[in-house]
Design a protein around this motif. Structure first.
Motif, PDB file in Angstrom:
ATOM      1  N   GLN A  39     -31.427 -13.355  33.486  1.00 38.18           N
ATOM      2  CA  GLN A  39     -31.179 -14.783  33.650  1.00 38.18           C
ATOM      3  C   GLN A  39     -31.563 -15.214  35.063  1.00 38.18           C
ATOM      4  OE1 GLN A  39     -27.048 -15.515  32.814  1.00 38.18           O
ATOM      5  NE2 GLN A  39     -27.401 -15.781  30.626  1.00 38.18           N
ATOM      6  N   GLU A  40     -31.218 -14.389  36.016  1.00 40.19           N
ATOM      7  CA  GLU A  40     -31.494 -14.708  37.410  1.00 40.19           C
ATOM      8  C   GLU A  40     -33.000 -14.873  37.653  1.00 40.19           C
ATOM      9  OE1 GLU A  40     -30.026 -13.286  41.797  1.00 40.19           O
ATOM     10  OE2 GLU A  40     -30.055 -11.794  40.198  1.00 40.19           O
ATOM     11  N   PHE A  81     -34.965 -18.338  38.551  1.00 38.46           N
ATOM     12  CA  PHE A  81     -35.782 -18.412  39.762  1.00 38.46           C
ATOM     13  C   PHE A  81     -37.187 -18.915  39.442  1.00 38.46           C
ATOM     14  CE2 PHE A  81     -38.859 -16.404  42.649  1.00 38.46           C
ATOM     15  CZ  PHE A  81     -38.453 -16.967  43.852  1.00 38.46           C
ATOM     16  N   ARG A  82     -37.795 -18.322  38.427  1.00 41.06           N
ATOM     17  CA  ARG A  82     -39.159 -18.705  38.056  1.00 41.06           C
ATOM     18  C   ARG A  82     -39.249 -20.156  37.596  1.00 41.06           C
ATOM     19  NH1 ARG A  82     -41.487 -13.532  34.572  1.00 41.06           N
ATOM     20  NH2 ARG A  82     -41.147 -11.942  36.169  1.00 41.06           N
ATOM     21  N   ALA A  83     -38.189 -20.611  36.905  1.00 43.96           N
ATOM     22  CA  ALA A  83     -38.196 -21.983  36.378  1.00 43.96           C
ATOM     23  C   ALA A  83     -37.671 -23.000  37.386  1.00 43.96           C
ATOM     24  CB  ALA A  83     -37.354 -22.039  35.101  1.00 43.96           C
ATOM     25  N   VAL A  93     -28.780 -21.780  33.626  1.00 45.36           N
ATOM     26  CA  VAL A  93     -29.444 -21.052  32.542  1.00 45.36           C
ATOM     27  C   VAL A  93     -28.398 -20.366  31.662  1.00 45.36           C
ATOM     28  CG1 VAL A  93     -31.015 -19.150  31.989  1.00 45.36           C
ATOM     29  CG2 VAL A  93     -31.611 -20.771  33.799  1.00 45.36           C
ATOM     30  N   SER A  94     -27.401 -19.769  32.287  1.00 47.32           N
ATOM     31  CA  SER A  94     -26.323 -19.128  31.540  1.00 47.32           C
ATOM     32  C   SER A  94     -25.615 -20.143  30.645  1.00 47.32           C
ATOM     33  CB  SER A  94     -25.321 -18.487  32.504  1.00 47.32           C
ATOM     34  OG  SER A  94     -24.196 -18.007  31.813  1.00 47.32           O
ATOM     35  N   GLY A  95     -25.322 -21.308  31.205  1.00 47.22           N
ATOM     36  CA  GLY A  95     -24.661 -22.357  30.433  1.00 47.22           C
ATOM     37  C   GLY A  95     -25.493 -22.827  29.254  1.00 47.22           C
ATOM     38  N   ARG A 102     -39.614 -26.176  31.157  1.00 47.86           N
ATOM     39  CA  ARG A 102     -39.793 -25.210  32.244  1.00 47.86           C
ATOM     40  C   ARG A 102     -39.396 -23.814  31.794  1.00 47.86           C
ATOM     41  NH1 ARG A 102     -37.036 -28.394  37.223  1.00 47.86           N
ATOM     42  NH2 ARG A 102     -37.962 -26.791  38.541  1.00 47.86           N
ATOM     43  N   LEU A 103     -38.272 -23.700  31.086  1.00 49.21           N
ATOM     44  CA  LEU A 103     -37.838 -22.390  30.591  1.00 49.21           C
ATOM     45  C   LEU A 103     -38.849 -21.829  29.594  1.00 49.21           C
ATOM     46  CD1 LEU A 103     -34.027 -23.062  30.103  1.00 49.21           C
ATOM     47  CD2 LEU A 103     -35.079 -21.567  31.826  1.00 49.21           C
ATOM     48  N   ALA A 104     -39.273 -22.655  28.657  1.00 56.79           N
ATOM     49  CA  ALA A 104     -40.232 -22.200  27.651  1.00 56.79           C
ATOM     50  C   ALA A 104     -41.520 -21.720  28.316  1.00 56.79           C
ATOM     51  CB  ALA A 104     -40.529 -23.325  26.651  1.00 56.79           C
TER      52      ALA A 104
END
Length: 92
Positions: free
Chosen positions: A22-23, A27-29, A36-38, A53-55
């Motif tokens: 997740q970390e 960071f990348r996004a 992200v955890s939420g 962004r995540l995708a």
């Protein structure tokens, strides 16, 4: 069919499938790890921009994320529902 509760789990499956923390994904996004955890736990309602962004960091299109979320929702619809049974107390 409401796929909203399955968006986060879809992101989690995709992240885990490429063995990314997740970390590192956050960071990348350019997002916070707790955010992200939420999202993954269904506690946060991500914006479209955050989802894009995540995708992108997971090398997926947002369409693919939604398709996976729908597949997860369909699996849950097919799963047997467990109902809570209230214990009856013998009263006098």
């Amino acid at each position: 069919m409401d796929i909203t509760p399955y968006i986060g789990p879809a992101f989690r499956l995709l992240r885990e499938s490429i063995d990314l923390s997740q970390e590192e994904l956050a960071f990348r996004a350019g997002l916070d790890r707790t955010y992200v955890s939420g999202i993954e736990r269904g506690r946060r309602n991500p914006s479209l921009k955050s989802m894009q962004r995540l995708a992108a960091e997971l090398s997926q299109s947002l369409d693919q994320v939604f398709i996976l979320a729908r597949e997860l929702a369909e699996k849950m619809d097919d799963a047997p529902v467990q109902r809570r049974v209230k214990k009856r107390t013998s009263g006098g």
